[in-house]
Design a protein around this motif. Structure first.
Motif, PDB file in Angstrom:
ATOM      1  N   GLU A 160       0.983  -0.915   0.187  1.00 43.72           N
ATOM      2  CA  GLU A 160       0.297   0.224  -0.360  1.00 43.72           C
ATOM      3  C   GLU A 160       0.735   1.380   0.158  1.00 43.72           C
ATOM      4  OE1 GLU A 160      -3.342   2.303  -0.829  1.00 43.72           O
ATOM      5  OE2 GLU A 160      -3.355   0.419  -0.233  1.00 43.72           O
ATOM      6  N   ARG A 161       2.028   1.068   0.588  1.00 41.12           N
ATOM      7  CA  ARG A 161       2.446   2.509   0.831  1.00 41.12           C
ATOM      8  C   ARG A 161       3.237   2.283  -0.801  1.00 41.12           C
ATOM      9  NH1 ARG A 161       6.176   1.238   6.253  1.00 41.12           N
ATOM     10  NH2 ARG A 161       8.257   1.674   4.350  1.00 41.12           N
TER      11      ARG A 161
ATOM     12  N   VAL B 149       5.279  12.039 -13.490  1.00 41.57           N
ATOM     13  CA  VAL B 149       5.814  11.614 -14.363  1.00 41.57           C
ATOM     14  C   VAL B 149       7.048  11.416 -14.560  1.00 41.57           C
ATOM     15  CG1 VAL B 149       5.351  10.738 -16.602  1.00 41.57           C
ATOM     16  CG2 VAL B 149       2.987  11.385 -14.301  1.00 41.57           C
TER      17      VAL B 149
ATOM     18  N   ALA C  15       4.072   5.693  -5.400  1.00 40.39           N
ATOM     19  CA  ALA C  15       3.939   5.937  -7.105  1.00 40.39           C
ATOM     20  C   ALA C  15       2.424   6.572  -7.552  1.00 40.39           C
ATOM     21  CB  ALA C  15       3.652   4.388  -7.739  1.00 40.39           C
ATOM     22  N   ASP C  16       1.211   6.594  -6.794  1.00 44.23           N
ATOM     23  CA  ASP C  16       0.671   7.905  -7.007  1.00 44.23           C
ATOM     24  C   ASP C  16       1.114   8.988  -6.812  1.00 44.23           C
ATOM     25  OD1 ASP C  16      -0.963   5.429  -8.514  1.00 44.23           O
ATOM     26  OD2 ASP C  16      -1.635   5.975  -6.037  1.00 44.23           O
ATOM     27  N   GLU C  17       1.478   9.491  -5.745  1.00 45.63           N
ATOM     28  CA  GLU C  17       2.384  10.670  -5.575  1.00 45.63           C
ATOM     29  C   GLU C  17       3.250  10.942  -6.540  1.00 45.63           C
ATOM     30  OE1 GLU C  17       2.613  10.343  -0.796  1.00 45.63           O
ATOM     31  OE2 GLU C  17       0.090   9.768  -1.548  1.00 45.63           O
ATOM     32  N   SER C  18       4.166  10.322  -6.571  1.00 44.77           N
ATOM     33  CA  SER C  18       4.932  11.029  -7.453  1.00 44.77           C
ATOM     34  C   SER C  18       5.066  11.762  -9.058  1.00 44.77           C
ATOM     35  CB  SER C  18       6.622   9.500  -7.967  1.00 44.77           C
ATOM     36  OG  SER C  18       6.545   8.784  -6.829  1.00 44.77           O
TER      37      SER C  18
ATOM     38  N   VAL D 275       2.229   1.924  -3.667  1.00 45.31           N
ATOM     39  CA  VAL D 275       1.542   1.957  -4.424  1.00 45.31           C
ATOM     40  C   VAL D 275       0.910   3.865  -4.238  1.00 45.31           C
ATOM     41  CG1 VAL D 275      -1.357   1.766  -5.075  1.00 45.31           C
ATOM     42  CG2 VAL D 275       0.208   0.134  -4.850  1.00 45.31           C
ATOM     43  N   GLU D 276       1.000   4.290  -3.426  1.00 43.99           N
ATOM     44  CA  GLU D 276       0.501   5.467  -2.352  1.00 43.99           C
ATOM     45  C   GLU D 276       2.073   6.442  -3.043  1.00 43.99           C
ATOM     46  OE1 GLU D 276       0.086   5.978   1.744  1.00 43.99           O
ATOM     47  OE2 GLU D 276      -1.823   4.592   1.693  1.00 43.99           O
TER      48      GLU D 276
END
Length: 75
Positions: free
Chosen positions: A27-28, A38, A33-36, A30-31
């Motif tokens: 989960e961390r 592009v 990656a989502d916040e990084s 994924v979070e």
């Protein structure tokens, strides 16, 4: 898992704790990656695969593939 239980290497509560920790780590990740941001386009091709003989990224950043009948081709 049976081997671990039979040899008393782990019990059910320890496995549940391990599963929970794995879920938290995923989960961390994924979070993160989502916040990084592009990555820029050239970075998308870095460290994705090992270059087998005759295939890879050419000096200009484009993919290249050696075709025995046609020589090196930019893809």
């Amino acid at each position: 898992m049976t081997y671990m239980f039979e040899n008393k290497l782990v019990n059910e509560s320890e496995l549940k704790a391990i599963d929970k920790k794995i879920d938290e780590l995923v989960e961390r990740a994924v979070e993160f990656a989502d916040e990084s941001p592009v990555p820029n386009r050239i970075q998308l091709r870095e460290n994705v695969f090992v270059d087998p003989k005759g295939f890879g990224i050419g000096p200009n950043g484009s993919y290249r593939c050696e075709d025995p009948t046609q020589g090196t081709t930019q893809v």
